[in-house]
Write a protein that holds these residues in place. Sequence first.
Motif, PDB file in Angstrom:
ATOM      1  N   GLY A 101       1.005  -0.969   0.160  1.00 25.50           N
ATOM      2  CA  GLY A 101      -0.308   0.098  -0.153  1.00 25.50           C
ATOM      3  C   GLY A 101       0.877   1.060  -0.093  1.00 25.50           C
ATOM      4  O   GLY A 101       0.385   2.021   0.493  1.00 25.50           O
ATOM      5  N   ILE A 102       2.292   0.981  -0.681  1.00 20.15           N
ATOM      6  CA  ILE A 102       3.214   1.872  -0.306  1.00 20.15           C
ATOM      7  C   ILE A 102       3.023   2.767  -1.283  1.00 20.15           C
ATOM      8  O   ILE A 102       3.559   1.997  -2.600  1.00 20.15           O
ATOM      9  N   ILE A 103       3.324   4.294  -2.585  1.00 17.75           N
ATOM     10  CA  ILE A 103       3.525   4.982  -2.974  1.00 17.75           C
ATOM     11  C   ILE A 103       4.642   5.619  -2.995  1.00 17.75           C
ATOM     12  O   ILE A 103       5.010   5.773  -2.204  1.00 17.75           O
ATOM     13  N   PRO A 104       5.751   5.236  -3.625  1.00 22.01           N
ATOM     14  CA  PRO A 104       7.171   4.996  -4.026  1.00 22.01           C
ATOM     15  C   PRO A 104       7.439   6.399  -3.444  1.00 22.01           C
ATOM     16  O   PRO A 104       6.731   7.691  -4.321  1.00 22.01           O
ATOM     17  N   HIS A 105       8.236   7.788  -2.213  1.00 21.25           N
ATOM     18  CA  HIS A 105       7.709   8.120  -1.942  1.00 21.25           C
ATOM     19  C   HIS A 105       8.672   9.409  -2.530  1.00 21.25           C
ATOM     20  O   HIS A 105      10.255   9.077  -1.744  1.00 21.25           O
ATOM     21  N   LYS A 106       9.456   9.431  -3.655  1.00 25.12           N
ATOM     22  CA  LYS A 106      10.743   9.864  -4.883  1.00 25.12           C
ATOM     23  C   LYS A 106      10.731  11.423  -3.856  1.00 25.12           C
ATOM     24  O   LYS A 106      12.307  11.946  -3.823  1.00 25.12           O
ATOM     25  N   LYS A 107       9.962  12.342  -3.217  1.00 24.05           N
ATOM     26  CA  LYS A 107      10.281  13.658  -2.532  1.00 24.05           C
ATOM     27  C   LYS A 107      10.073  13.491  -0.709  1.00 24.05           C
ATOM     28  O   LYS A 107      10.837  12.218  -0.681  1.00 24.05           O
ATOM     29  N   GLY A 108       9.858  14.173  -0.792  1.00 20.67           N
ATOM     30  CA  GLY A 108      10.282  14.571   0.765  1.00 20.67           C
ATOM     31  C   GLY A 108       8.495  13.875   1.752  1.00 20.67           C
ATOM     32  O   GLY A 108       8.498  14.225   3.299  1.00 20.67           O
ATOM     33  N   TYR A 109       7.428  13.591   1.173  1.00 23.27           N
ATOM     34  CA  TYR A 109       6.536  12.730   1.542  1.00 23.27           C
ATOM     35  C   TYR A 109       6.453  11.589   1.644  1.00 23.27           C
ATOM     36  O   TYR A 109       7.409  10.954   1.682  1.00 23.27           O
ATOM     37  N   ILE A 110       5.097  11.195   2.733  1.00 26.11           N
ATOM     38  CA  ILE A 110       5.385  10.023   3.614  1.00 26.11           C
ATOM     39  C   ILE A 110       3.471   9.489   3.597  1.00 26.11           C
ATOM     40  O   ILE A 110       3.094  10.153   3.071  1.00 26.11           O
ATOM     41  N   TYR A 111       4.236   8.417   2.416  1.00 26.69           N
ATOM     42  CA  TYR A 111       3.182   7.413   2.637  1.00 26.69           C
ATOM     43  C   TYR A 111       3.114   6.071   2.724  1.00 26.69           C
ATOM     44  O   TYR A 111       3.342   5.585   2.510  1.00 26.69           O
ATOM     45  N   THR A 112       2.075   5.379   3.721  1.00 22.85           N
ATOM     46  CA  THR A 112       2.153   4.483   3.826  1.00 22.85           C
ATOM     47  C   THR A 112       0.638   3.373   4.861  1.00 22.85           C
ATOM     48  O   THR A 112      -0.121   4.337   4.944  1.00 22.85           O
ATOM     49  N   ILE A 129      -0.781   9.910   5.122  1.00 26.92           N
ATOM     50  CA  ILE A 129       0.212  11.145   3.785  1.00 26.92           C
ATOM     51  C   ILE A 129       0.962  11.995   4.823  1.00 26.92           C
ATOM     52  O   ILE A 129       0.031  12.665   6.289  1.00 26.92           O
ATOM     53  N   LYS A 130       1.710  12.240   5.138  1.00 25.25           N
ATOM     54  CA  LYS A 130       2.987  13.562   5.847  1.00 25.25           C
ATOM     55  C   LYS A 130       3.382  14.530   5.071  1.00 25.25           C
ATOM     56  O   LYS A 130       4.235  13.524   4.558  1.00 25.25           O
ATOM     57  N   HIS A 131       3.389  15.444   5.506  1.00 20.43           N
ATOM     58  CA  HIS A 131       4.216  16.247   5.063  1.00 20.43           C
ATOM     59  C   HIS A 131       4.580  17.323   5.436  1.00 20.43           C
ATOM     60  O   HIS A 131       3.338  18.019   6.054  1.00 20.43           O
ATOM     61  N   PRO A 132       5.692  18.673   5.421  1.00 17.89           N
ATOM     62  CA  PRO A 132       5.717  19.543   6.005  1.00 17.89           C
ATOM     63  C   PRO A 132       4.742  20.690   5.353  1.00 17.89           C
ATOM     64  O   PRO A 132       4.335  20.383   4.117  1.00 17.89           O
ATOM     65  N   CYS A 133       4.747  22.167   6.073  1.00 16.87           N
ATOM     66  CA  CYS A 133       4.406  23.280   5.539  1.00 16.87           C
ATOM     67  C   CYS A 133       4.503  24.318   5.965  1.00 16.87           C
ATOM     68  O   CYS A 133       3.471  25.056   4.810  1.00 16.87           O
ATOM     69  N   HIS A 134       6.226  24.229   6.375  1.00 18.89           N
ATOM     70  CA  HIS A 134       6.124  25.519   6.089  1.00 18.89           C
ATOM     71  C   HIS A 134       7.634  25.954   6.331  1.00 18.89           C
ATOM     72  O   HIS A 134       8.334  24.832   6.732  1.00 18.89           O
ATOM     73  N   PRO A 135       8.297  27.471   5.425  1.00 20.28           N
ATOM     74  CA  PRO A 135       7.706  27.930   4.848  1.00 20.28           C
ATOM     75  C   PRO A 135       6.979  27.086   3.737  1.00 20.28           C
ATOM     76  O   PRO A 135       7.277  26.379   2.887  1.00 20.28           O
ATOM     77  N   LEU A 136       5.575  27.498   2.907  1.00 25.65           N
ATOM     78  CA  LEU A 136       4.712  26.823   1.968  1.00 25.65           C
ATOM     79  C   LEU A 136       5.238  26.610   0.975  1.00 25.65           C
ATOM     80  O   LEU A 136       5.582  25.647   0.257  1.00 25.65           O
ATOM     81  N   GLU A 137       5.928  28.017   0.492  1.00 27.41           N
ATOM     82  CA  GLU A 137       6.114  28.115  -0.827  1.00 27.41           C
ATOM     83  C   GLU A 137       7.927  27.208  -1.349  1.00 27.41           C
ATOM     84  O   GLU A 137       8.181  27.148  -1.571  1.00 27.41           O
ATOM     85  N   GLU A 138       8.142  26.866   0.046  1.00 26.25           N
ATOM     86  CA  GLU A 138       9.382  26.169  -0.108  1.00 26.25           C
ATOM     87  C   GLU A 138       9.213  25.150   0.415  1.00 26.25           C
ATOM     88  O   GLU A 138      10.101  23.509  -0.193  1.00 26.25           O
ATOM     89  N   CYS A 139       7.799  24.353   0.525  1.00 22.76           N
ATOM     90  CA  CYS A 139       7.642  22.745   1.466  1.00 22.76           C
ATOM     91  C   CYS A 139       6.940  22.365   0.463  1.00 22.76           C
ATOM     92  O   CYS A 139       6.455  21.409  -0.311  1.00 22.76           O
ATOM     93  N   ILE A 140       6.317  23.309  -0.897  1.00 25.69           N
ATOM     94  CA  ILE A 140       5.376  22.508  -1.537  1.00 25.69           C
ATOM     95  C   ILE A 140       6.324  21.420  -3.006  1.00 25.69           C
ATOM     96  O   ILE A 140       5.482  21.132  -2.643  1.00 25.69           O
ATOM     97  N   HIS A 141       6.829  21.870  -3.414  1.00 23.31           N
ATOM     98  CA  HIS A 141       8.081  21.232  -4.034  1.00 23.31           C
ATOM     99  C   HIS A 141       8.265  19.663  -3.497  1.00 23.31           C
ATOM    100  O   HIS A 141       8.474  18.595  -4.347  1.00 23.31           O
ATOM    101  N   LEU A 142       7.865  19.356  -2.106  1.00 23.81           N
ATOM    102  CA  LEU A 142       8.117  18.460  -1.930  1.00 23.81           C
ATOM    103  C   LEU A 142       6.700  17.435  -1.471  1.00 23.81           C
ATOM    104  O   LEU A 142       7.006  16.239  -1.372  1.00 23.81           O
ATOM    105  N   TRP A 143       5.550  18.109  -1.986  1.00 23.51           N
ATOM    106  CA  TRP A 143       4.171  16.885  -1.985  1.00 23.51           C
ATOM    107  C   TRP A 143       4.449  16.457  -3.375  1.00 23.51           C
ATOM    108  O   TRP A 143       4.978  16.509  -4.362  1.00 23.51           O
ATOM    109  N   PRO A 144       3.087  15.761  -3.599  1.00 25.60           N
ATOM    110  CA  PRO A 144       3.184  14.474  -4.030  1.00 25.60           C
ATOM    111  C   PRO A 144       2.565  15.564  -6.118  1.00 25.60           C
ATOM    112  O   PRO A 144       1.753  16.382  -5.536  1.00 25.60           O
ATOM    113  N   ASP A 145       3.141  15.389  -6.870  1.00 16.69           N
ATOM    114  CA  ASP A 145       3.052  15.678  -8.285  1.00 16.69           C
ATOM    115  C   ASP A 145       1.403  15.390  -7.797  1.00 16.69           C
ATOM    116  O   ASP A 145       0.981  15.774  -9.391  1.00 16.69           O
ATOM    117  N   ASN A 146       0.888  14.048  -7.896  1.00 21.59           N
ATOM    118  CA  ASN A 146      -0.031  13.550  -7.810  1.00 21.59           C
ATOM    119  C   ASN A 146      -1.467  13.629  -6.982  1.00 21.59           C
ATOM    120  O   ASN A 146      -0.631  12.916  -6.267  1.00 21.59           O
TER     121      ASN A 146
END
Length: 338
Positions: A101-112, A129-146
Amino acid sequence: MKEDKHSRWFELEYVPEDYIFSKEDRPQNLDRSVCYSVPVIDLENPKAAIGQSQPVEEILKASEEFGFFQVINHGIPEKTVNDAMSVLKEFFDMQSKDTAGIIPHKKGYIYTSSTDFVKNGVHLWRENIKHPCHPLEECIHLWPDNPIRYQEVIAAYLVEIQKLSSRILEMICEGLELKQGYFKDKSEVQLLSSNFYPPCPDPSLTLGILPHHDPSFITLLYQGGSTGLQVMKDGQWVNVGANPNAFVVNIGNQLEIISNRKLKSIEHRVVTSTHETRLSIATFVNPSPDCIIEPAKHLVNDLEPSLYTASQYKDYVHRNNAFGDYTTAIQNALRSES
């Protein structure tokens, strides 16, 4: 049930052994759990009519007595909330998962579904799914693309959450009679954690989330009217009433420390259901890492001495593993009795 490559890990007629908790950790008497509605506070009119409680007073009272409250007419557009819930549902429904049930996390997010928040090798009945949010503009690229709209939708949601959390902290500040803006430069929406709890064949054997306290100032939870959240009240687990338009707010460990235990960080958990699917979004409003957390000097005197030692938040997190499931960190922060 006939298994096929399209089956999901939870589509079973039984609870697998590695999801079954020991008897002492299992939820007890689920059918007889007390139904309880934590205070629901209307934020639409900041000044209540004469003779009625003010929202600030209601928030402070709920935080003192229950450690939890719900807010309605909170100002977050319904579309923003619905879009966030919709895109997260899309995410959890994605098929690009391995057998665990895990989506490969090439970025900094976690899914399990089964690899974190375990006790004695037993997994929780959830996907996360868990990911950082601050500073928002610096974190968005760590989030899922899909899904493709995930980043845009969740960013818009977090902007509104930041506004609401700042408003609630200011009301708590007023209620504690602290200096205006006490939390302004201390608090950040640092972490988003969304949980998907599928139906479970036997909810008496497993848990969605273990009993724990939050390490935050406050946590804002949207649960879309679904049930499953329970809080410890007077020595027993009680169900938090589900309000589809409300945000559940709970006091975290850091705010209990600052209030010198006037406000309460309460143990809570999530139980599963045989028929209901639960999707929730939790956002943790935390101190900045270098912030010194200690009881506010205004709340400390000879009659009410400081109950906690001062600590940088980053040291507190490191010392207590504060983003895992834990139940003793707030006790660890208490001053040792001499």
